[in-house]
Design a protein around this motif. Structure first.
Motif, PDB file in Angstrom:
ATOM      1  N   MET A 153     -27.862  10.408  -9.862  1.00 18.63           N
ATOM      2  CA  MET A 153     -28.153  11.791 -10.248  1.00 18.63           C
ATOM      3  C   MET A 153     -29.600  11.938 -10.699  1.00 18.63           C
ATOM      4  O   MET A 153     -30.110  11.122 -11.465  1.00 18.63           O
ATOM      5  N   LEU A 154     -30.244  12.988 -10.210  1.00 26.35           N
ATOM      6  CA  LEU A 154     -31.576  13.374 -10.644  1.00 26.35           C
ATOM      7  C   LEU A 154     -31.469  14.731 -11.328  1.00 26.35           C
ATOM      8  O   LEU A 154     -30.623  15.545 -10.966  1.00 26.35           O
ATOM      9  N   GLY A 155     -32.332  14.976 -12.305  1.00 21.24           N
ATOM     10  CA  GLY A 155     -32.267  16.286 -12.962  1.00 21.24           C
ATOM     11  C   GLY A 155     -33.058  16.330 -14.243  1.00 21.24           C
ATOM     12  O   GLY A 155     -33.513  15.304 -14.754  1.00 21.24           O
ATOM     13  N   THR A 156     -33.233  17.524 -14.758  1.00 20.61           N
ATOM     14  CA  THR A 156     -33.990  17.780 -15.985  1.00 20.61           C
ATOM     15  C   THR A 156     -33.052  18.328 -17.045  1.00 20.61           C
ATOM     16  O   THR A 156     -32.257  19.226 -16.774  1.00 20.61           O
ATOM     17  N   THR A 157     -33.142  17.770 -18.263  1.00 17.93           N
ATOM     18  CA  THR A 157     -32.265  18.223 -19.338  1.00 17.93           C
ATOM     19  C   THR A 157     -32.712  19.583 -19.867  1.00 17.93           C
ATOM     20  O   THR A 157     -33.825  20.043 -19.608  1.00 17.93           O
ATOM     21  N   THR A 158     -31.836  20.208 -20.648  1.00 15.01           N
ATOM     22  CA  THR A 158     -32.144  21.517 -21.217  1.00 15.01           C
ATOM     23  C   THR A 158     -33.357  21.459 -22.136  1.00 15.01           C
ATOM     24  O   THR A 158     -34.235  22.329 -22.091  1.00 15.01           O
ATOM     25  N   ASN A 159     -33.444  20.412 -22.978  1.00 13.29           N
ATOM     26  CA  ASN A 159     -34.576  20.286 -23.892  1.00 13.29           C
ATOM     27  C   ASN A 159     -35.883  20.119 -23.133  1.00 13.29           C
ATOM     28  O   ASN A 159     -36.910  20.712 -23.485  1.00 13.29           O
ATOM     29  N   GLU A 160     -35.855  19.301 -22.074  1.00 10.07           N
ATOM     30  CA  GLU A 160     -37.061  19.111 -21.279  1.00 10.07           C
ATOM     31  C   GLU A 160     -37.457  20.406 -20.587  1.00 10.07           C
ATOM     32  O   GLU A 160     -38.637  20.749 -20.506  1.00 10.07           O
ATOM     33  N   LEU A 161     -36.477  21.143 -20.097  1.00 10.71           N
ATOM     34  CA  LEU A 161     -36.757  22.411 -19.429  1.00 10.71           C
ATOM     35  C   LEU A 161     -37.373  23.411 -20.398  1.00 10.71           C
ATOM     36  O   LEU A 161     -38.300  24.144 -20.050  1.00 10.71           O
ATOM     37  N   ASP A 162     -36.889  23.422 -21.644  1.00 12.17           N
ATOM     38  CA  ASP A 162     -37.462  24.320 -22.653  1.00 12.17           C
ATOM     39  C   ASP A 162     -38.933  23.998 -22.889  1.00 12.17           C
ATOM     40  O   ASP A 162     -39.767  24.898 -23.042  1.00 12.17           O
ATOM     41  N   GLY A 163     -39.253  22.687 -22.929  1.00 14.43           N
ATOM     42  CA  GLY A 163     -40.644  22.299 -23.131  1.00 14.43           C
ATOM     43  C   GLY A 163     -41.524  22.722 -21.983  1.00 14.43           C
ATOM     44  O   GLY A 163     -42.648  23.191 -22.171  1.00 14.43           O
ATOM     45  N   ARG A 204     -51.162  21.293 -27.611  1.00 11.52           N
ATOM     46  CA  ARG A 204     -50.383  20.342 -28.406  1.00 11.52           C
ATOM     47  C   ARG A 204     -49.199  19.854 -27.575  1.00 11.52           C
ATOM     48  O   ARG A 204     -49.043  20.225 -26.423  1.00 11.52           O
ATOM     49  N   PHE A 205     -48.365  19.005 -28.184  1.00 13.70           N
ATOM     50  CA  PHE A 205     -47.102  18.607 -27.582  1.00 13.70           C
ATOM     51  C   PHE A 205     -46.039  19.605 -28.039  1.00 13.70           C
ATOM     52  O   PHE A 205     -45.757  19.717 -29.230  1.00 13.70           O
ATOM     53  N   HIS A 206     -45.427  20.318 -27.096  1.00  9.99           N
ATOM     54  CA  HIS A 206     -44.504  21.383 -27.463  1.00  9.99           C
ATOM     55  C   HIS A 206     -43.114  20.859 -27.836  1.00  9.99           C
ATOM     56  O   HIS A 206     -42.410  21.493 -28.607  1.00  9.99           O
ATOM     57  N   LYS A 207     -42.725  19.714 -27.283  1.00  9.27           N
ATOM     58  CA  LYS A 207     -41.432  19.128 -27.646  1.00  9.27           C
ATOM     59  C   LYS A 207     -41.550  17.608 -27.667  1.00  9.27           C
ATOM     60  O   LYS A 207     -42.227  17.017 -26.820  1.00  9.27           O
ATOM     61  N   LEU A 208     -40.865  16.980 -28.629  1.00 12.72           N
ATOM     62  CA  LEU A 208     -40.798  15.532 -28.735  1.00 12.72           C
ATOM     63  C   LEU A 208     -39.341  15.123 -28.540  1.00 12.72           C
ATOM     64  O   LEU A 208     -38.468  15.606 -29.253  1.00 12.72           O
ATOM     65  N   ILE A 209     -39.096  14.254 -27.557  1.00 11.89           N
ATOM     66  CA  ILE A 209     -37.707  13.909 -27.237  1.00 11.89           C
ATOM     67  C   ILE A 209     -37.568  12.392 -27.094  1.00 11.89           C
ATOM     68  O   ILE A 209     -37.997  11.811 -26.087  1.00 11.89           O
ATOM     69  N   PRO A 210     -36.962  11.709 -28.075  1.00 14.48           N
ATOM     70  CA  PRO A 210     -36.624  10.297 -27.890  1.00 14.48           C
ATOM     71  C   PRO A 210     -35.392  10.182 -26.999  1.00 14.48           C
ATOM     72  O   PRO A 210     -34.672  11.162 -26.794  1.00 14.48           O
ATOM     73  N   LEU A 211     -35.159   9.005 -26.453  1.00 11.64           N
ATOM     74  CA  LEU A 211     -33.981   8.789 -25.609  1.00 11.64           C
ATOM     75  C   LEU A 211     -32.799   8.435 -26.498  1.00 11.64           C
ATOM     76  O   LEU A 211     -32.753   7.348 -27.085  1.00 11.64           O
ATOM     77  N   SER A 212     -31.851   9.357 -26.591  1.00 14.12           N
ATOM     78  CA  SER A 212     -30.740   9.196 -27.518  1.00 14.12           C
ATOM     79  C   SER A 212     -29.799   8.063 -27.135  1.00 14.12           C
ATOM     80  O   SER A 212     -29.064   7.551 -27.984  1.00 14.12           O
TER      81      SER A 212
END
Length: 320
Positions: free
Chosen positions: A71-81, A123-131
């Motif tokens: 599966m390939l795709g973009t998460t909701t948080n990444e899309l928001d950024g 700036r960096f609009h979102k910071l997302i660690p890999l949960s």
């Protein structure tokens, strides 16, 4: 029907009925990965090249028991950024169009207003660690430290760099990479962790990779244009840190070459060896020249290693 879905190095085993629809599969994957169905792209053996209606059954879609799906795709948080960066860009373009229509205007200094605008945009609009990786809170702390780094903020505002998402690369996903810049700043991924996941790479190493990937906001390939800007960013970061320690203000890189201190020059000859006596008899200028040459060689070697571990150039940097 037992299926295995691979997404960003993580395996998700699923058990579904053969007459379940593709919509059911997409919904389950959204629950597991936070990737909306419309952004999911499934690859598996036997899949038709034609777009599939999500109301057809799994059997009709060519899925069978035991099939492995990529599966390939973009998460909701990444899309928001990503949307945040696009929104800022559209806002700036709209303001510029309005100013052009109004004609020349008298400029006046507003001080904090201009600074506030830069802080919001560049700036960096979102910071997302890999949960799904161990200790995501420590990864978040490292991402936050990079985002709050005053030297990094300085170069981002000076060069007008905006990044939608700053996140991390999992060692098992791309073991050969230290960094990746997607779509000229929509998303930057950095290797934060050691290969065995038993700790994190040093802050200095990660920050140098970040400067490298920020350069890809402007230049895609590792050509001379890239090397010049990347070197400039590293010098500006170093100059900013030095000015903070000295208690002086930074107005930008002065263009002067790095000159090692007397102590640094002496350190190059410590440790003995057959040439130690002759080196100590050399002039201060000779010792400084050798120290500078050694520093430049070390930086060139580091940059070559970093280029070989960068996933941006030499491949498509645009993610569909």
């Amino acid at each position: 029907m037992n299926l295995t879905v691979s997404y960003r190095g993580q395996l998700y085993p699923l058990s579904l009925l053969p007459d379940d629809t593709l919509a059911v599969l997409h919904a389950r994957l959204e629950e597991l990965t936070s990737t909306p169905p419309q952004l999911q792209k499934l690859l598996y053996k036997g899949k038709s090249n034609k777009p599939l209606n999500d109301q057809i059954t799994l059997i009709q879609a060519g899925l069978r028991d035991g099939v492995k799906i990529q599966m390939l795709g973009t998460t909701t948080n990444e899309l928001d950024g990503i949307k945040a960066v696009e929104s800022d860009q559209q806002k700036r373009e709209r303001i510029m169009r309005e100013r052009t229509l109004k004609g020349p205007t008298k400029l006046r200094s507003t001080g904090s207003s201009s600074s506030s605008s830069d802080n919001l945009n560049y700036r960096f609009h979102k910071l997302i660690p890999l949960s799904h990786l161990p200790n995501p809170s420590s990864a978040m702390d490292l991402l936050q430290r990079l985002s709050d780094d005053q030297a990094i903020r300085h170069v981002m505002q000076k060069h007008k760099f905006a990044v939608g998402v700053l996140t991390e690369l999992a060692p098992h996903e791309h073991p050969e990479l230290l960094g990746l810049n997607e779509n000229a700043g929509q998303q930057i991924k950095l290797r934060l962790r050691t290969d065995r996941y038993d700790g994190f790479r040093t802050y200095k190493e990660v920050r140098r990779v970040l400067c490298h990937e920020l350069t890809h906001n402007v230049w895609g390939d590792h050509d001379n244009n890239f090397k010049e800007l990347n070197s400039l960013l590293n010098r500006e970061v170093t100059d900013y840190d030095a000015s903070v320690k000295a208690g002086t203000n930074v107005l930008g890189y002065s263009g002067e070459a790095y000159e090692p201190s007397e102590a640094q020059s002496r350190s190059q000859v410590l440790g003995g060896g057959s040439n130690a006596v002759s080196l100590l008899n050399d002039s201060t200028e000779d010792r400084r020249r050798r120290a500078l040459e050694a520093a430049e060689r070390r930086l060139r070697q580091e940059e070559e290693e970093m280029e070989n571990s960068c996933g941006t150039a030499g491949r498509s940097a645009v993610v569909e």
